[in-house]
Design a protein around this motif. Structure first.
Motif, short mmCIF file in Angstrom:
data_model
loop_
_atom_site.label_atom_id
_atom_site.label_comp_id
_atom_site.label_asym_id
_atom_site.label_seq_id
_atom_site.Cartn_x
_atom_site.Cartn_y
_atom_site.Cartn_z
N ASP A 124 -0.92 4.57 -70.79
CA ASP A 124 -2.82 4.42 -70.45
C ASP A 124 -3.00 2.85 -70.28
O ASP A 124 -3.97 2.17 -69.78
N ARG A 125 -1.99 2.07 -71.62
CA ARG A 125 -1.56 0.89 -71.25
C ARG A 125 -1.07 -0.12 -70.20
O ARG A 125 -1.89 -0.59 -69.70
N THR A 126 -0.10 1.04 -69.47
CA THR A 126 0.30 0.82 -67.69
C THR A 126 -1.01 0.74 -66.55
O THR A 126 -1.30 0.26 -66.12
N LYS A 127 -1.72 1.61 -67.08
CA LYS A 127 -3.13 1.61 -65.87
C LYS A 127 -4.08 0.73 -66.93
O LYS A 127 -4.05 0.28 -64.76
N LYS A 128 -4.19 0.67 -67.65
CA LYS A 128 -5.45 -0.61 -68.43
C LYS A 128 -5.26 -1.73 -67.32
O LYS A 128 -5.46 -3.10 -66.73
N TYR A 129 -3.67 -2.02 -67.69
CA TYR A 129 -3.00 -3.65 -67.10
C TYR A 129 -3.16 -3.39 -65.56
O TYR A 129 -3.22 -4.68 -64.98
N THR A 130 -2.46 -2.32 -65.01
CA THR A 130 -2.54 -2.33 -63.49
C THR A 130 -4.08 -2.50 -62.99
O THR A 130 -4.68 -3.44 -61.63
N VAL A 131 -5.21 -1.95 -63.33
CA VAL A 131 -6.24 -2.12 -63.02
C VAL A 131 -6.85 -3.29 -63.39
O VAL A 131 -7.49 -3.70 -62.58
N ASN A 132 -6.71 -4.04 -64.49
CA ASN A 132 -6.86 -5.14 -64.89
C ASN A 132 -5.89 -5.82 -63.59
O ASN A 132 -6.83 -6.83 -63.13
N GLU A 133 -4.90 -6.32 -63.01
CA GLU A 133 -4.31 -6.94 -62.39
C GLU A 133 -4.79 -6.44 -60.94
O GLU A 133 -4.70 -7.11 -59.98
N MET A 134 -5.39 -5.74 -60.82
CA MET A 134 -5.97 -4.91 -59.01
C MET A 134 -7.07 -5.97 -59.41
O MET A 134 -7.50 -6.11 -58.49
N LEU A 135 -8.11 -6.17 -60.70
CA LEU A 135 -8.98 -6.06 -59.93
C LEU A 135 -9.01 -7.49 -60.06
O LEU A 135 -10.39 -8.30 -58.99
N LYS A 136 -8.26 -7.91 -60.83
CA LYS A 136 -8.14 -10.30 -60.38
C LYS A 136 -7.58 -10.32 -59.14
O LYS A 136 -7.13 -11.36 -58.54
N LEU A 137 -6.48 -9.33 -58.52
CA LEU A 137 -6.06 -9.59 -57.21
C LEU A 137 -7.42 -9.33 -56.03
O LEU A 137 -7.60 -10.16 -55.00
N GLU A 138 -8.25 -8.27 -56.57
CA GLU A 138 -9.40 -7.75 -55.82
C GLU A 138 -10.00 -9.37 -55.82
O GLU A 138 -10.44 -9.17 -54.60
N GLN A 139 -10.45 -9.44 -56.93
CA GLN A 139 -11.61 -10.95 -57.04
C GLN A 139 -11.06 -11.40 -56.23
O GLN A 139 -11.96 -12.61 -55.79
N GLY A 140 -10.17 -12.24 -56.29
CA GLY A 140 -8.88 -13.18 -55.95
C GLY A 140 -9.34 -12.72 -53.97
O GLY A 140 -9.65 -14.21 -53.31
N ALA A 141 -8.84 -12.09 -54.04
CA ALA A 141 -8.91 -11.27 -51.83
C ALA A 141 -10.72 -11.71 -51.78
O ALA A 141 -10.64 -12.06 -50.49
N ARG A 142 -11.37 -11.48 -52.78
CA ARG A 142 -12.56 -11.24 -52.09
C ARG A 142 -13.29 -12.77 -51.64
O ARG A 142 -14.39 -13.70 -51.48
N ALA A 143 -12.53 -13.39 -53.08
CA ALA A 143 -13.21 -15.31 -53.33
C ALA A 143 -11.96 -15.73 -51.92
O ALA A 143 -12.92 -16.43 -51.17
#
Length: 437
Positions: A124-143
């Motif tokens: 779960d921790r890895t999943k949350k970390y992965t989701v957060n990283e993906m959100l960061k990447l997605e936000q960066g990509a959207r920006a």
């Protein structure tokens, strides 16, 4: 009852215990090894080896190896010392041994549950970390995408303003040139008209004199032929007045012929009016543009012509998946245009999405009914792309049907004839193989 193993061997060092248990001909895959802090068990039916240890060992660091018809156990002592014996001093106390067995099994079960829980928490921790990283990447990509869109929008607006300014200057220059040309033309026409008027007047006067002379002679002759009549003198002045009453020379004229406009190249007598009208109605429907309710799309991204040009550019640059995405968005805007499905079918062929290519080709052919001369070339492409997909899927009978449909459109195409001939040979070969089996 299991057979207890007594012929085992063991040795020790201050830090380790080494135990060797013979398998007695039993397959190693059937051996079950259990290692606790105080209890060791090796079960391989019908044999059973179990020991209540003299002192505790580290069951996590301990290991077991099964090979060469032997189970080798390496146990790590919790305390560095020499035991001098392997079995507990209370090994003969059955109740004590049973309690230790149950305690060891419960401890192993609890440890296993903790490991499962820990793995779950870690997952779960890895999943949350992965989701957060993906959100960061997605936000960066959207920006980044937003920055690119802003830059592209700014550049497009600047180019549009420059283009408008350039067109305005060209239009003004063209207007001035047209005004100068009109002035020059009017001046030339006025001069030419004056010259024509003068020349026409001379011609008319000369023609009138000739007509007058001829008519005077005719009048004289006419009067001279009358029997028993007094010959009257016909003067030139009277004859001229009589001729000029007739009206003068007629002007030249031309007749304009117009034809009924037709969309199709064939004449009316060779046309299928009902099918052509239905096709024209479908063409009007295909050009209808729908608004896509998507806040992420810019205005130009809902322009079908822009999307088609973008898809063609991506396809030419080798970005086939990008071309598919552009055609898909264009289909959302204009869902009844067969060209979009035909082109996307070609992209799916490149990507080896064969079933999707079949669907798009079939959809394009469905939209191109009725079959008229105006959609013949596009129907030919759709049949060929569907036939190629069928061949890749080894559905040669269906592929041959599309080739035959293509040959009806272009019966003189030698390449199509050759490919259809090869497919017939493949089908015949498959049929022969089936007959042999």
């Amino acid at each position: 009852m299991p057979i207890l193993v007594k012929d085992y061997k063991w040795s020790e060092t201050p830090t380790h215990i080494h135990i060797q248990v013979p398998l007695k001909g039993v397959k190693s895959s059937k051996a079950d090894v259990f290692c606790g802090e105080e209890f060791i068990k090796v079960h391989y039916p019908p044999y059973l080896f179990e020991v209540l240890l003299y002192k505790r060992v580290d069951d996590v660091k301990s290991s077991a190896v099964i090979r060469d018809n032997l189970v080798s156990l390496t146990l790590v002592k919790c305390e560095e010392e020499t035991w001098g014996r392997l079995v507990s001093t209370r090994a003969d106390d059955k109740k004590f041994v049973l309690a230790k067995k149950i305690e060891a099994l419960e401890a192993a079960q609890k440890k296993k549950e903790e490991e499962v829980e820990n793995r779950k928490v870690e997952k779960d921790r890895t999943k949350k970390y992965t989701v957060n990283e993906m959100l960061k990447l997605e936000q960066g990509a959207r920006a980044r995408i937003e920055d690119i869109k802003t830059e592209e929008r700014t550049r497009t607006e600047r180019e549009l303003q420059e283009w408008k300014a350039k067109k305005k200057i060209e239009a003004e220059q063209q207007l001035l040139a047209e005004i100068d040309a009109i002035k020059t033309t009017k001046l030339q026409q006025t001069t030419a008209r004056d010259e024509v008027i003068f020349k026409s007047a001379d011609v008319i006067f000369k023609s009138a004199d000739v007509i007058v002379e001829e008519d005077v002679d005719a009048e004289v002759k006419k009067e001279s032929r009358k029997p028993d009549a007094t010959v009257k003198e016909v003067t030139t002045k009277e004859a001229t007045a009589k001729v000029r009453k007739s009206g003068g020379i007629r002007e030249n004229s031309s007749i304009k012929v117009s034809f009924t406009p037709r969309v199709f190249p064939t004449p009316v007598r060779e046309s299928k009016t009902l099918e052509e009208n239905e096709w024209l109605e479908k063409q009007a429907l295909a050009r209808k543009t729908y608004v896509v309710d998507d806040p992420d799309l810019q205005q130009h991204e809902q322009d079908p012509d822009w999307l088609i040009d973008k898809a063609n550019q991506l396809f030419g640059a080798g970005d086939i998946q990008g071309a598919v995405n552009a055609y898909t968005l264009a289909i959302r805007v204009r869902p009844h245009m067969p060209l979009l499905y035909t082109n996307r079918a070609a992209c799916h062929l490149k990507l080896r999405n064969l079933y999707k290519s079949l669907d798009d080709s079939s959809k394009a052919l469905e939209l191109m009914k009725p079959e008229v001369d105006e959609n013949a070339k596009l129907r030919l492409k759709s049949h060929m792309r569907r036939a190629t997909a069928f061949c890749e899927l080894e559905l040669y009978v269906e592929a041959l049907q599309d080739y035959e449909a293509a040959l009806k459109i272009e019966p003189k195409n030698e390449a199509l004839k050759e490919d259809a001939k090869k497919i017939r040979k493949v089908i015949q070969s498959n049929n022969d193989d089936d007959d042999e089996t």
